[in-house]
Design an enzyme around this catalytic site. Structure first.
Site, PDB file in Angstrom:
ATOM      1  N   ASP A  33      -5.104 -13.620 -35.959  1.00 14.45           N
ATOM      2  CA  ASP A  33      -3.890 -13.747 -35.154  1.00 14.45           C
ATOM      3  C   ASP A  33      -3.870 -15.126 -34.497  1.00 14.45           C
ATOM      4  O   ASP A  33      -4.890 -15.620 -34.017  1.00 14.45           O
ATOM      5  CB  ASP A  33      -3.851 -12.639 -34.094  1.00 14.45           C
ATOM      6  N   GLN A  96       6.791  -4.605 -31.129  1.00 14.66           N
ATOM      7  CA  GLN A  96       6.771  -5.287 -32.429  1.00 14.66           C
ATOM      8  C   GLN A  96       7.657  -6.529 -32.372  1.00 14.66           C
ATOM      9  O   GLN A  96       8.843  -6.441 -32.017  1.00 14.66           O
ATOM     10  CB  GLN A  96       7.255  -4.344 -33.538  1.00 14.66           C
ATOM     11  N   HIS A 102       2.300  -4.492 -39.899  1.00 12.33           N
ATOM     12  CA  HIS A 102       0.981  -5.094 -39.703  1.00 12.33           C
ATOM     13  C   HIS A 102       0.143  -4.202 -38.800  1.00 12.33           C
ATOM     14  O   HIS A 102       0.651  -3.542 -37.904  1.00 12.33           O
ATOM     15  CB  HIS A 102       1.063  -6.508 -39.125  1.00 12.33           C
ATOM     16  N   HIS A 104      -3.033  -4.505 -36.199  1.00 13.21           N
ATOM     17  CA  HIS A 104      -3.905  -5.392 -35.428  1.00 13.21           C
ATOM     18  C   HIS A 104      -5.288  -4.750 -35.387  1.00 13.21           C
ATOM     19  O   HIS A 104      -5.417  -3.578 -35.001  1.00 13.21           O
ATOM     20  CB  HIS A 104      -3.453  -5.505 -33.973  1.00 13.21           C
TER      21      HIS A 104
HETATM   22  P1  AMP Z   1       3.571  -7.643 -33.033  1.00 10.58           P
HETATM   23  O1  AMP Z   1       3.958  -8.144 -31.661  1.00 10.58           O
HETATM   24  O2  AMP Z   1       2.870  -6.307 -33.037  1.00 10.58           O
HETATM   25  O3  AMP Z   1       4.761  -7.688 -33.974  1.00 10.58           O
HETATM   26  O4  AMP Z   1       2.488  -8.648 -33.566  1.00 10.58           O
HETATM   27  C1  AMP Z   1       2.821  -9.873 -34.139  1.00 10.58           C
HETATM   28  C2  AMP Z   1       1.587 -10.728 -34.051  1.00 10.58           C
HETATM   29  O5  AMP Z   1       1.742 -11.821 -34.938  1.00 10.58           O
HETATM   30  C3  AMP Z   1       1.319 -11.327 -32.674  1.00 10.58           C
HETATM   31  O6  AMP Z   1       0.047 -10.888 -32.201  1.00 10.58           O
HETATM   32  C4  AMP Z   1       1.374 -12.838 -32.918  1.00 10.58           C
HETATM   33  O7  AMP Z   1       0.446 -13.554 -32.146  1.00 10.58           O
HETATM   34  C5  AMP Z   1       1.071 -12.918 -34.396  1.00 10.58           C
HETATM   35  N1  AMP Z   1       1.578 -14.101 -35.091  1.00 10.58           N
HETATM   36  C6  AMP Z   1       2.820 -14.625 -35.046  1.00 10.58           C
HETATM   37  N2  AMP Z   1       2.918 -15.697 -35.828  1.00 10.58           N
HETATM   38  C7  AMP Z   1       1.701 -15.851 -36.416  1.00 10.58           C
HETATM   39  C8  AMP Z   1       1.155 -16.796 -37.339  1.00 10.58           C
HETATM   40  N3  AMP Z   1       1.878 -17.798 -37.848  1.00 10.58           N
HETATM   41  N4  AMP Z   1      -0.139 -16.646 -37.724  1.00 10.58           N
HETATM   42  C9  AMP Z   1      -0.881 -15.641 -37.215  1.00 10.58           C
HETATM   43  N5  AMP Z   1      -0.425 -14.723 -36.348  1.00 10.58           N
HETATM   44  C10 AMP Z   1       0.846 -14.825 -35.939  1.00 10.58           C
END
Ligand code: AMP
Length: 116
Positions: A33, A96, A102, A104
């Site tokens: 992440d 989300q 995804h 985590h």
């Molecule tokens: P969610 O809030 O459950 O949709 O999780 C989305 C996650 O994606 C968050 O923890 C962000 O930090 C992560 N994220 C967003 N853009 C990227 C990226 N380019 N590379 C890695 N993680 C990312």
């Protein structure tokens, strides 16, 4: 789909933006992440564009089972298989922010409950 309609995760799958990939196979991808909430914070995503957990088909349980097996492999390889949290935020009001399924994986520190 135009490029601007692609999610950030689809762009990672397509190799259009970089990611710190820790595992991939034909069906899924796992990467660190970008804003880690724990010493280990890995996202596991399907390569198929599935917007959230509720859209994951249980008619064909292969992908769900495969993703769990990948999560087990990653946590075992990292030595945290007995101490991690798995989260999938389903829907904006549940937190989300990226509309591509995804999971985590959070590990490497004590985790509190309940989450915020
Ligand atoms: P969610 O809030 O459950 O949709 O999780 C989305 C996650 O994606 C968050 O923890 C962000 O930090 C992560 N994220 C967003 N853009 C990227 C990226 N380019 N590379 C890695 N993680 C990312």
């Amino acid at each position: 789909m135009t490029n601007s309609e692609k999610t950030i995760f689809k762009k990672i799958i397509d190799g259009e933006i970089p990611a710190d990939i820790v595992y991939q196979d034909e069906h899924c991808l796992a990467f660190n992440d970008i804003a880690p909430q724990a010493p280990i914070h890995i996202l596991v995503i399907p390569k198929e564009e599935i917007p959230h957990l509720d859209a994951l088909s249980v008619e064909d349980p292969f992908l769900a089972a495969h993703m769990i097996s990948v999560i087990q492999k990653i946590t075992r390889d990292l030595g945290v298989s007995q101490s991690y949290r798995l989260i999938s935020n389903c829907g904006a009001t549940a937190g989300q922010t990226v509309p591509h399924l995804h999971f985590h994986i959070l590990a490497g520190r004590d985790l509190q409950w309940p989450p915020g």
